[in-house]
Design a protein around this motif. Sequence first.
Motif, mmCIF file in Angstrom:
data_model
loop_
_atom_site.group_PDB
_atom_site.id
_atom_site.type_symbol
_atom_site.label_atom_id
_atom_site.label_comp_id
_atom_site.label_asym_id
_atom_site.label_seq_id
_atom_site.Cartn_x
_atom_site.Cartn_y
_atom_site.Cartn_z
ATOM 1 N N THR A 115 102.915 -36.672 41.982
ATOM 2 C CA THR A 115 101.724 -36.189 42.687
ATOM 3 C C THR A 115 100.478 -36.826 42.090
ATOM 4 N N VAL A 116 99.505 -37.100 42.945
ATOM 5 C CA VAL A 116 98.193 -37.555 42.495
ATOM 6 C C VAL A 116 97.139 -36.730 43.232
ATOM 7 N N SER A 117 96.076 -36.360 42.518
ATOM 8 C CA SER A 117 95.003 -35.547 43.094
ATOM 9 C C SER A 117 93.757 -36.406 43.307
ATOM 10 N N ILE A 118 93.104 -36.164 44.444
ATOM 11 C CA ILE A 118 91.889 -36.889 44.809
ATOM 12 C C ILE A 118 90.832 -35.858 45.179
ATOM 13 N N TYR A 119 89.660 -35.973 44.558
ATOM 14 C CA TYR A 119 88.579 -35.041 44.879
ATOM 15 C C TYR A 119 87.564 -35.743 45.771
ATOM 16 N N LEU A 120 87.430 -35.223 46.993
ATOM 17 C CA LEU A 120 86.482 -35.774 47.960
ATOM 18 C C LEU A 120 85.211 -34.942 47.959
ATOM 19 N N LEU A 121 84.081 -35.623 47.755
ATOM 20 C CA LEU A 121 82.783 -34.953 47.799
ATOM 21 C C LEU A 121 82.014 -35.466 49.009
ATOM 22 N N VAL A 122 81.769 -34.573 49.960
ATOM 23 C CA VAL A 122 80.969 -34.902 51.133
ATOM 24 C C VAL A 122 79.534 -34.497 50.824
ATOM 25 N N GLN A 123 78.647 -35.462 50.794
ATOM 26 C CA GLN A 123 77.269 -35.227 50.380
ATOM 27 C C GLN A 123 76.448 -34.644 51.535
ATOM 28 N N VAL A 124 75.779 -33.522 51.229
ATOM 29 C CA VAL A 124 74.946 -32.834 52.219
ATOM 30 C C VAL A 124 73.565 -32.623 51.604
ATOM 31 N N PRO A 125 72.498 -33.081 52.247
ATOM 32 C CA PRO A 125 71.150 -32.899 51.691
ATOM 33 C C PRO A 125 70.722 -31.436 51.755
ATOM 34 N N PRO A 126 69.685 -31.070 51.031
ATOM 35 C CA PRO A 126 69.234 -29.668 51.048
ATOM 36 C C PRO A 126 68.708 -29.251 52.419
ATOM 37 N N THR A 127 68.884 -27.978 52.682
ATOM 38 C CA THR A 127 68.232 -27.340 53.823
ATOM 39 C C THR A 127 67.180 -26.381 53.264
ATOM 40 N N ALA B 139 66.902 -28.844 45.516
ATOM 41 C CA ALA B 139 67.057 -30.297 45.474
ATOM 42 C C ALA B 139 68.442 -30.651 44.939
ATOM 43 N N ASN B 140 69.012 -31.784 45.419
ATOM 44 C CA ASN B 140 70.293 -32.273 44.892
ATOM 45 C C ASN B 140 70.387 -33.799 44.882
ATOM 46 N N ASN B 141 69.273 -34.508 44.982
ATOM 47 C CA ASN B 141 69.211 -35.970 44.904
ATOM 48 C C ASN B 141 69.918 -36.683 46.062
ATOM 49 N N ILE B 142 70.273 -35.959 47.113
ATOM 50 C CA ILE B 142 70.877 -36.587 48.295
ATOM 51 C C ILE B 142 69.823 -36.779 49.376
ATOM 52 N N GLY B 143 69.014 -35.794 49.582
ATOM 53 C CA GLY B 143 67.925 -35.873 50.540
ATOM 54 C C GLY B 143 66.643 -35.390 49.898
ATOM 55 N N SER B 144 65.636 -35.218 50.705
ATOM 56 C CA SER B 144 64.351 -34.740 50.185
ATOM 57 C C SER B 144 64.434 -33.260 49.824
ATOM 58 N N PRO B 145 63.806 -32.833 48.723
ATOM 59 C CA PRO B 145 63.783 -31.403 48.367
ATOM 60 C C PRO B 145 63.073 -30.599 49.453
#
Length: 298
Positions: free
Chosen positions: A122-134, A216-222
């Motif tokens: 088995t191998v594990s893969i962590y997928l992070l889908v980036q979402v900007p702040p609302t 803020a999370n550095n993906i979109g504007s705060p």
Amino acid sequence: MELKYCGLFGFILLTSLALDGIPAFSVTTSNPKPTVKENQTVDLYCEYSADFQNPRVEWKFKNPSGSTTFVFYSAQITDKYKNHGVTTPNNGKSIHFVTATRQDTGTYDCEVTSSTTGDFGTVSIYLLVQVPPTSPQCRIPATVTTGTAVTLKCQDSACSPACTYRWFKDKMLMPVDPKGSLAFANSSYSINPNSGDLVFSSVSKADAGTFSCEAANNIGSPLTCTAAQMLVEDKNVGGIVAAVVIVLLILALLGVGLWFAYRRGYFQTKTQSKPNVIYQPAERATNEDFKQTSSFVV
């Protein structure tokens, strides 16, 4: 004879893999932590060694809350992910997301099993889908009382990776440690940048003001929530004393009323005495009582 050749071939294959530095029955991936912006395309790859005879590949997904579902099972994409636009271009060695969404963030396990020997990896893969702040949701009380503990909350559950938070009072940034700022040195508060909580251990009149919070999370504007005013009022000591006096007067009047009712005899129970009955035994009948007092003719 055929079984002997098969066993010899398997031994030679395993020996060759070991000499090449490839572990037997190994499952690997070229990208264990892929990231992608929401609504974009992404692929997850699963590679396994050649010693898996008649390999059976399965993909499982575990979301951040711990719930697990199958993505690829029995050599096909499950209905849930088929409707989501997920495909397997090369028989399960990879899965392709046409448009990844925030719900796809989590851990994907690729499990390969040899249908011949039963060996698996088995191998594990962590997928992070980036979402900007609302725009974060803020809970700021309108009025509080001096000396009480007060918590102001700020939360944006949609941003990925998770947002961090900053608080502002009267448009001025509040430092995490108030003692390091002359403007907030007299305040007794603490800020948790990860949870978004602003806690006053003992609020004072100086803590009154207009508050707002930034996510803020550095993906979109705060983004900042709508500012709201918090008033701090003194304890209504006069009202508390008046309430205590009124309660004492009510209790006193109740006591006087009970005493007066008792004196008037309203609480005395009347008992009815049973009449004394003297039992007298009946007199015995004598023969004279049965004498004929009158005659009659038959």
